[in-house]
Motif scaffolding. Structure first.
Motif, mmCIF file in Angstrom:
data_model
loop_
_atom_site.group_PDB
_atom_site.id
_atom_site.type_symbol
_atom_site.label_atom_id
_atom_site.label_comp_id
_atom_site.label_asym_id
_atom_site.label_seq_id
_atom_site.Cartn_x
_atom_site.Cartn_y
_atom_site.Cartn_z
ATOM 1 N N VAL A 153 0.884 -1.086 -0.080
ATOM 2 C CA VAL A 153 0.037 -0.118 -0.137
ATOM 3 C C VAL A 153 0.843 1.194 -0.116
ATOM 4 O O VAL A 153 0.589 2.136 -0.957
ATOM 5 N N LEU A 154 1.947 1.205 0.734
ATOM 6 C CA LEU A 154 2.889 2.282 0.892
ATOM 7 C C LEU A 154 3.460 2.537 -0.619
ATOM 8 O O LEU A 154 3.653 3.804 -0.934
ATOM 9 N N VAL A 155 3.843 1.684 -0.945
ATOM 10 C CA VAL A 155 4.672 1.631 -2.533
ATOM 11 C C VAL A 155 3.504 2.293 -3.571
ATOM 12 O O VAL A 155 3.853 3.368 -4.214
ATOM 13 N N VAL A 156 2.350 1.965 -3.489
ATOM 14 C CA VAL A 156 1.346 2.428 -4.436
ATOM 15 C C VAL A 156 0.900 3.855 -4.245
ATOM 16 O O VAL A 156 0.761 4.571 -5.069
ATOM 17 N N ILE A 157 1.000 4.119 -2.811
ATOM 18 C CA ILE A 157 0.745 5.583 -2.365
ATOM 19 C C ILE A 157 1.866 6.543 -3.063
ATOM 20 O O ILE A 157 1.834 7.373 -3.605
ATOM 21 N N GLY A 158 3.097 5.718 -3.051
ATOM 22 C CA GLY A 158 4.289 6.477 -3.690
ATOM 23 C C GLY A 158 4.292 6.654 -5.013
ATOM 24 O O GLY A 158 4.290 7.696 -5.568
ATOM 25 N N TRP A 159 3.523 5.523 -5.758
ATOM 26 C CA TRP A 159 3.266 5.712 -7.205
ATOM 27 C C TRP A 159 2.376 6.838 -7.395
ATOM 28 O O TRP A 159 2.607 7.622 -8.353
ATOM 29 N N ALA A 160 1.149 7.202 -6.537
ATOM 30 C CA ALA A 160 0.341 8.237 -6.775
ATOM 31 C C ALA A 160 0.816 9.321 -6.664
ATOM 32 O O ALA A 160 0.495 10.421 -7.322
ATOM 33 N N VAL A 161 1.631 9.631 -5.601
ATOM 34 C CA VAL A 161 2.352 10.909 -5.237
ATOM 35 C C VAL A 161 3.314 11.384 -6.135
ATOM 36 O O VAL A 161 3.557 12.348 -6.756
ATOM 37 N N ALA A 162 4.610 10.462 -6.419
ATOM 38 C CA ALA A 162 5.751 10.948 -7.127
ATOM 39 C C ALA A 162 6.131 9.654 -8.028
ATOM 40 O O ALA A 162 6.788 8.942 -8.079
ATOM 41 N N PRO A 163 5.017 9.555 -9.036
ATOM 42 C CA PRO A 163 5.154 8.652 -10.269
ATOM 43 C C PRO A 163 6.705 8.475 -10.997
ATOM 44 O O PRO A 163 7.209 7.437 -11.267
ATOM 45 N N GLY A 164 7.169 9.587 -11.085
ATOM 46 C CA GLY A 164 8.510 9.913 -11.499
ATOM 47 C C GLY A 164 9.655 9.180 -10.882
ATOM 48 O O GLY A 164 10.510 8.711 -11.791
ATOM 49 N N LEU A 165 9.465 9.046 -9.635
ATOM 50 C CA LEU A 165 10.649 8.252 -8.851
ATOM 51 C C LEU A 165 10.485 6.695 -9.269
ATOM 52 O O LEU A 165 11.782 6.187 -9.109
ATOM 53 N N PHE A 166 9.404 6.231 -9.824
ATOM 54 C CA PHE A 166 9.279 4.840 -9.834
ATOM 55 C C PHE A 166 9.461 4.270 -11.300
ATOM 56 O O PHE A 166 9.715 3.081 -11.380
ATOM 57 N N THR A 167 9.442 5.136 -12.249
ATOM 58 C CA THR A 167 9.611 4.833 -13.745
ATOM 59 C C THR A 167 10.181 6.006 -14.385
ATOM 60 O O THR A 167 9.817 7.191 -14.306
ATOM 61 N N GLU A 168 10.998 5.480 -15.468
ATOM 62 C CA GLU A 168 11.665 6.652 -16.281
ATOM 63 C C GLU A 168 10.741 6.796 -17.351
ATOM 64 O O GLU A 168 11.124 7.849 -18.147
ATOM 65 N N PHE A 169 9.870 5.823 -17.786
ATOM 66 C CA PHE A 169 8.908 5.956 -18.890
ATOM 67 C C PHE A 169 8.065 7.054 -18.994
ATOM 68 O O PHE A 169 7.252 7.167 -17.894
ATOM 69 N N SER A 170 7.438 7.526 -20.078
ATOM 70 C CA SER A 170 6.207 8.427 -19.951
ATOM 71 C C SER A 170 5.105 7.271 -20.438
ATOM 72 O O SER A 170 4.910 6.527 -20.850
#
Lengths: 283, 317
Positions: free
Chosen positions: A32-49
């Motif tokens: 859940v924390l990782v997915v919240i991270g995805w929602a808040v700062a997606p740029g940190l988790f993937t370099e693709f658009s």
């Protein structure tokens, strides 16, 4: 006297120790924390658009570079899932907050005033429970127009009744407690008793329900997205991602299944957490 | 007892009437211009005003709201919900046409879901290994967590495209029913299994079971002879929730497997903003829900002697 509010208690060393014996619960919180991270700062988790892809590399299978593979337009599906967390989770949060706020208020008024007001409110709640929530949400969103915010509103409206019912039954249980009678005896007014004793003590079960509803609301938002009532296509939304991949599922199964599995894992994790919160609330 | 029946009947009628009113307010009153909803949004701007005026007159939108309401309510009482905008056929006709398809799917899924739920509850109660018990008890919550569209697509992928055992879509025969049926049964079984597991555990620790132990019964004997009967009855109380799950599940299942039925009809009606059809479906679904709950309320005292005694003693309650 007040019964302590069963919110998650402050972390102590002993409680941290308890967590070691519940690896699945720890894993659920991590997810859940990782997915919240995805929602808040997606740029940190993937370099693709999530919007632009390499059309030459359409429908690439999952690889070290593209974890979930790519879609018809060569867009990285992992990136679309990560950015999609923002759309889906924001809608979920809005829906649960709306249902929680209105439901608690309505349930409190019904349970605390009793009599005719109670009867009227609860019969209305019966009606909303009689229409399956997905159907109600579909009707509401069709009237409001297709968009993520309206999906959130629709899902929220369709879950108000559940919150109102639990809040009312909790209020009714608390009102008969000795400490409430004692407070009246000491000359505390009705509003004072309501604010100081009834609301805090009735809330713990409703908070556990809210945790459960998060999982249900994610599913409802994604289902409406899957049916095409949410964000319009270029937008990455979890239900929409599965729907987009569905047309090619015979040949390129990952395009729809991997985002779908990511969604299922998140819902399972929130359900696991809500179970532990419910056990806490009962203690 | 008669008062009990009258009370429950009155409540059911009220729910249906109120559902009609909610649908009327949502679909005919709230939209700024309900006539616009009758046209395809893409073509809306090219529709001449006279045509709109004509449509408004046809559907009675020029009348005061209260007149429209009473008019529609009066017709709804004789099951006339007007005509579908898209097909022009009466709403009831459109629903009845696809009803058998959904009934077969929902009934079969319900049977399978109940079997799964009992299997899970019996297995969880029968085993003495804690890890196995925990694993089995986690299954129902997993069943409600997986989105129906995902499990449907996974079923298609494995059993239709890879193994080729079942057709991937269509309404023909038993073979095309298998995959949708399993897909729909999974989420429906979850809440039933959760309730049964809880009841089985409670009953297993009750007094009469201790007596049976003392008399030398085996664990299996107790579970089958004593616990099973007493723990199963309360499952009826979530019949309404189960019905809601079946309806919601069939919307998605019928979409994934391209089957005709109430679910797909609802989705098409919503997509094309077929207001009379949507209103009709909402009222009919709410009526079915109220009827199911009424039946459960009425047969529950027949099945449970304790409740019957309470009703008799309390006289009218």
């Amino acid at each position: 006297m007040t019964v302590p509010l069963a919110l998650p208690r402050p972390l102590s060393l002993r409680r941290l120790g308890d967590l070691v014996h519940q690896p699945i619960l720890v894993l659920s919180w991590l997810i859940v924390l990782v997915v919240i991270g995805w929602a808040v700062a997606p740029g940190l988790f993937t370099e693709f658009s999530p919007y632009e892809g390499d059309t030459g590399a359409s429908f690439a299978p999952p690889s070290a570079e593209h974890w979930f593979g790519t879609d018809r337009l060569g867009r990285d599906l992992f990136a679309r899932s990560v950015y999609g967390a923002h759309t889906t989770l924001t809608a979920t949060l809005l829906a649960v907050l709306l249902a929680f706020g209105v439901g608690v208020l309505v349930g409190l008024i019904a349970g605390f005033s009793g009599g005719l007001v109670d009867t009227a409110i609860m019969r209305l709640v019966d009606v909303f429970l009689a229409i399956p929530s997905l159907l109600l949400a579909m009707v509401v969103v069709s009237v409001l127009g297709y968009s993520t915010n309206n999906v959130a509103l629709a899902v929220g409206i369709s879950s108000i009744a559940a919150f109102a019912r639990v809040m009312r039954s909790q209020v009714l249980a608390v009102v008969t407690q000795d400490y409430v009678k004692a407070a009246y005896g000491l000359g505390v007014g009705r509003l004072g008793v309501m604010g100081k004793h009834v609301v805090p003590n009735a809330l713990s079960s409703v908070i556990a329900l809210a945790a459960l509803e998060v999982g249900t609301a994610v599913l409802a938002v994604a289902s409406l997205g899957f049916l095409g009532y949410g964000a319009p296509p270029p937008e990455p939304e979890w239900g929409l991602l599965v729907a987009e991949g569905r047309d090619f599922v015979a040949v390129h199964p990952w395009a729809s299944i991997l985002p779908g599995i990511a969604l299922a894992v998140v819902v399972i994790a929130t359900h696991r957490i809500s179970t532990s919160l419910r056990k806490e609330a009962r203690r | 007892m008669p008062r009990y029946i009258a009370l429950k009947l009155g409540r059911a009628v009220f729910v249906v009437w109120a559902a009609f009113t909610v649908a009327f307010v949502l679909l005919f009153v709230l939209p700024a211009d309900p006539v616009d909803l009758l046209f395809d949004p893409a073509e809306l701007n090219s529709v001449p005003p006279e045509v709109k005026e004509q449509m408004a007159a046809n559907y009675g939108f020029n009348e005061p709201v209260i007149v429209q309401y009473l008019d529609r309510l009066g017709h709804a009482l004789i099951l006339d919900f007007g005509n579908s905008v898209q097909s022009g056929q009466p709403v009831l006709r459109a629903v009845v046409d696809v009803l058998p398809s959904t009934l077969v799917l929902a009934a079969a899924a319900l049977v399978l879901a109940v079997l799964i739920a009992f299997g899970v509850a019996l297995a969880a109660t029968s085993t003495r290994r804690v890890w196995l018990r925990n694993l089995i008890e986690a299954l129902p919550s997993g069943a409600v967590s997986v989105p129906v569209f995902l499990s449907g697509i996974l079923m298609l992928q494995v059993f239709s495209f890879r193994l080729g055992w079942f057709p991937s879509f269509g309404d023909g025969g038993f073979r095309s029913l298998v995959l949708p049926l399993i897909t729909l049964a999974i989420p429906v079984s979850g809440p039933i299994a959760q309730l049964l597991v809880r009841n089985f555990t409670t009953e297993l620790h009750s007094g009469y079971v201790t007596t049976s132990w003392a008399k030398g019964s085996t664990r299996a004997g107790i579970v089958i002879r004593d616990v099973f009967r007493n723990a199963s009855l309360p499952a009826l109380t979530i019949a309404g929730i189960t019905f809601g799950n079946l309806i919601a599940g069939s919307v998605i299942t019928e979409t994934v497997f391209a089957r005709k039925g109430i679910g797909r009809l609802t989705q098409t009606a919503i997509n094309t903003l077929d207001v009379p059809l949507v209103a009709g479906i909402v009222v009919l679904v709410a009526a079915t829900f109220a009827l199911i709950n009424l039946i459960v309320d009425l047969i529950y005292p027949v099945l449970d002697p304790r409740l019957r005694a309470t009703l008799a003693a309390g006289g009218s309650r």
